[in-house]
Design a protein around this motif. Sequence first.
Motif, short mmCIF file in Angstrom:
data_model
loop_
_atom_site.label_atom_id
_atom_site.label_comp_id
_atom_site.label_asym_id
_atom_site.label_seq_id
_atom_site.Cartn_x
_atom_site.Cartn_y
_atom_site.Cartn_z
N GLU A 1 0.84 -1.20 0.00
CA GLU A 1 0.00 0.00 0.00
C GLU A 1 0.86 1.25 0.00
O GLU A 1 0.61 2.19 -0.76
CB GLU A 1 -0.90 0.01 1.24
N TYR B 1 2.35 1.67 -3.50
CA TYR B 1 1.38 2.14 -4.50
C TYR B 1 0.96 3.58 -4.22
O TYR B 1 0.78 4.36 -5.15
CB TYR B 1 0.14 1.24 -4.51
N SER B 2 0.82 3.92 -2.95
CA SER B 2 0.35 5.27 -2.64
C SER B 2 1.38 6.33 -3.00
O SER B 2 1.08 7.51 -3.04
CB SER B 2 -0.03 5.39 -1.16
N LEU B 3 2.63 5.88 -3.24
CA LEU B 3 3.65 6.84 -3.65
C LEU B 3 3.75 6.93 -5.17
O LEU B 3 4.62 7.60 -5.71
CB LEU B 3 5.00 6.44 -3.07
N GLY B 4 2.86 6.20 -5.84
CA GLY B 4 2.86 6.26 -7.29
C GLY B 4 3.78 5.24 -7.93
O GLY B 4 4.25 5.44 -9.04
N ALA B 5 4.05 4.13 -7.22
CA ALA B 5 4.86 3.09 -7.83
C ALA B 5 3.96 2.19 -8.67
O ALA B 5 2.80 1.99 -8.34
CB ALA B 5 5.55 2.26 -6.75
N ARG C 1 -9.93 6.52 0.28
CA ARG C 1 -9.07 5.76 -0.62
C ARG C 1 -9.48 5.91 -2.08
O ARG C 1 -8.68 5.65 -2.97
CB ARG C 1 -9.08 4.28 -0.22
N ASN D 1 -7.45 8.75 -4.35
CA ASN D 1 -6.26 8.51 -5.19
C ASN D 1 -6.28 7.08 -5.75
O ASN D 1 -5.26 6.51 -6.07
CB ASN D 1 -4.96 8.80 -4.45
N MET E 1 -6.71 4.22 -4.44
CA MET E 1 -6.12 3.10 -3.73
C MET E 1 -7.12 1.95 -3.65
O MET E 1 -6.75 0.80 -3.42
CB MET E 1 -5.68 3.51 -2.32
N ARG F 1 -1.44 9.22 -8.13
CA ARG F 1 -0.97 8.89 -6.78
C ARG F 1 0.29 9.66 -6.41
O ARG F 1 0.58 9.85 -5.23
CB ARG F 1 -0.73 7.38 -6.65
N LYS F 2 1.05 10.09 -7.41
CA LYS F 2 2.19 10.95 -7.09
C LYS F 2 1.69 12.31 -6.63
O LYS F 2 2.29 12.95 -5.78
CB LYS F 2 3.11 11.10 -8.30
N MET G 1 -0.84 9.40 0.30
CA MET G 1 -1.67 8.87 1.38
C MET G 1 -0.82 8.43 2.56
O MET G 1 0.25 7.85 2.39
CB MET G 1 -2.50 7.71 0.85
N PHE H 1 -1.20 6.28 6.25
CA PHE H 1 -2.14 5.28 6.76
C PHE H 1 -2.25 5.31 8.28
O PHE H 1 -1.46 5.96 8.97
CB PHE H 1 -1.71 3.90 6.28
N ARG I 1 8.07 10.61 3.65
CA ARG I 1 8.16 9.78 2.45
C ARG I 1 7.15 10.26 1.41
O ARG I 1 7.45 10.31 0.22
CB ARG I 1 7.89 8.32 2.85
N SER I 2 5.95 10.60 1.86
CA SER I 2 4.94 11.12 0.93
C SER I 2 5.35 12.50 0.42
O SER I 2 5.21 12.80 -0.76
CB SER I 2 3.58 11.22 1.60
#
Lengths: 330, 254
Positions: free
Chosen positions: A211, A214-218, B51, B54, B56, B87-88, B92, B94, B163-164
């Motif tokens: 998750e 994917y949420s980072l756009g991978a 979710r 984006n 997910m 998503r870039k 998100m 969590f 990280r995001s």
Amino acid sequence: MALKWQTREKAVEIIVTSVGFLSVIVLLLIGFFLFKEAFYIFYKAGVLKVLFGTAWYPTYEPPSFGMFPLIMGTVAVTVLTAIMAIPLGLATAVYIAEIAHYKVKEILKPLVEMLASFPSVVLGFFGMVVIAPILSSWLSPIISERLPELLRSTNLPFVSTTLADMCYDKLFIASGLNISTAALMLSVRAIPIISSIAEDALTAVPRTYREASYSLGASKWETIWRVVIPSSVSGLSVAVILGIGTIIGETMIVLMVAGGAAVIPLWIFDPARPMPSAIAAEMAEAPYQSLHYHALFGVGAILFLITFLLSLISDFVSRKYRAIRIGEKI
Amino acid sequence: MVENKNIFEIRDFNIYYVDFKAVSNITLDIEAYRITAIIGPSGCGKSTLLRSLNRMNDLITTSRVEGKVFFKGIDIYHRDTDVIELRKRVGMVFQKPNPFPSSVYENVAYGPRIRGINKKSLLDEIVENALIRADLWKEVKDKVHESGMSLSGGQMQRLCIARSLAQEPEVLLFDEPTSALDPISTANIENLLQELQKTITIVIVTHNMQQAARISNYTAFMYLGELIEFGDTDTIFVNPHHKLTEEYITGRFG
Ligand SMILES: Nc1ncnc2c1ncn2[C@@H]1O[C@H](COP(=O)(O)OP(=O)(O)O)[C@@H](O)[C@H]1O
Ligand SMILES: [Mg+2]
């Protein structure tokens, strides 16, 4: 009432403990017996002479117990199998765990697990009566006769001369029972083992990692390649190591299709006599307590040490990566 | 034409799991550079809605949507929309902090790396900036090469935020980001969100009504998959129009 409950608990504990101890003791006794019987040959013939001697003539007069050809037989067969089975086994695991539609997965996963317990004698038999003849009477003429002819007719420098001669020489398969056939059948044995363990390791990667990725756009591939595989390295290594362990210890297949010659294999179509097949083939005819008998135990002891070492490595690898995962050190 | 101040426009939106309708007929605008909170009792579809912003939800094979969501005018469920790009731009964070089992540095560098940035000096800069923005740099600057898993819960969550942020997102979606944290770490994250709001849009799902009241500009109250009430956080908490909203925020159910 309370007392009774405690007594029952105690009884169960004692039974389980003693059963556990019993199997450990039996294993230790077998190990002790193995090394006791093996010791004599190393003592009598000399460790280096036994390990590196190139002549395995146990029934000649005087006999010679150089195990190097047997060891190299196992090494050759194992390396060839590993080259095929590790990439294929891991790729199968990635496909089943990450890519396959869940309906395909539902069929494929039990199928692969079933293949992992396929009787090896059947694989050996199949290799002997189907694969070996195909190699020697169908593949060999193509690659060692027609291919060189074709190459010669190109009239290119090097290709029409040196390369053509090399094919003619090297690709001729005298007998279908050789280390390549053995490796092929061993791969059929090892791939399902590697892939089912590896698949479990991949599936065990927490969903939260995927998750996050994917949420980072991978993309799916980036996620598999950069997150899922690295975080299951320990499980994947264990899969590979156990796969190799199975190949090394596998007896029936090499006994039936590796060709059986106790010579150091130098080329992929050479025959070999890997360690387990030597034990299986000769133990019945070796007189009890003879040198030959002890020599076969010596082979067994080496085999045991190799597989023991492999499981130590696999244990070490999984511990090391577990430590990283819980953040002990990196 | 005036600049549209809404970054998301959700229109007649439904989300199903197989045949179960988890989110029902929602129309909602989300304003840029504001914090929008989504509150409601558990199981009411907050995470599902979040979710979907984006995509997910695509990862759950049984889920399916009806209706439209526009992100800056782009129909995100159109089949030509690039989900990866989406998503870039819409990141998100969590509920449970989920750093990768690698170093602090590698965690933050993950996004830039998949964007194809491999130059060490540039990565160093991005990582440092993201950690500064997530208010974590001071605490980890001497141990960026240690495992991200060795940090405390609150630090891990800020690592996930860093990280995001390294992806330079325009929107960050938070799904109960503090529900696994102690009060001090929670306060840190809340302060951080208010700081981040100056540069990005934030949508936060929270179970904690005080949190919504403290940090958000707008609040959406959901119940059984439906949007019951949406408005200024002050209005929702002081003067709710709907009886259900009032009952929920006064703690009569939840
Ligand atoms: N993967 C799923 N498959 C089927 N049903 C789901 C799934 N995820 C959530 N649901 C259901 O959808 C509803 C909304 O869930 P969720 O969005 O997680 O609620 P919330 O975040 O408000 O607690 C719940 O009834 C839940 O059981
Ligand atoms: Mg939720």
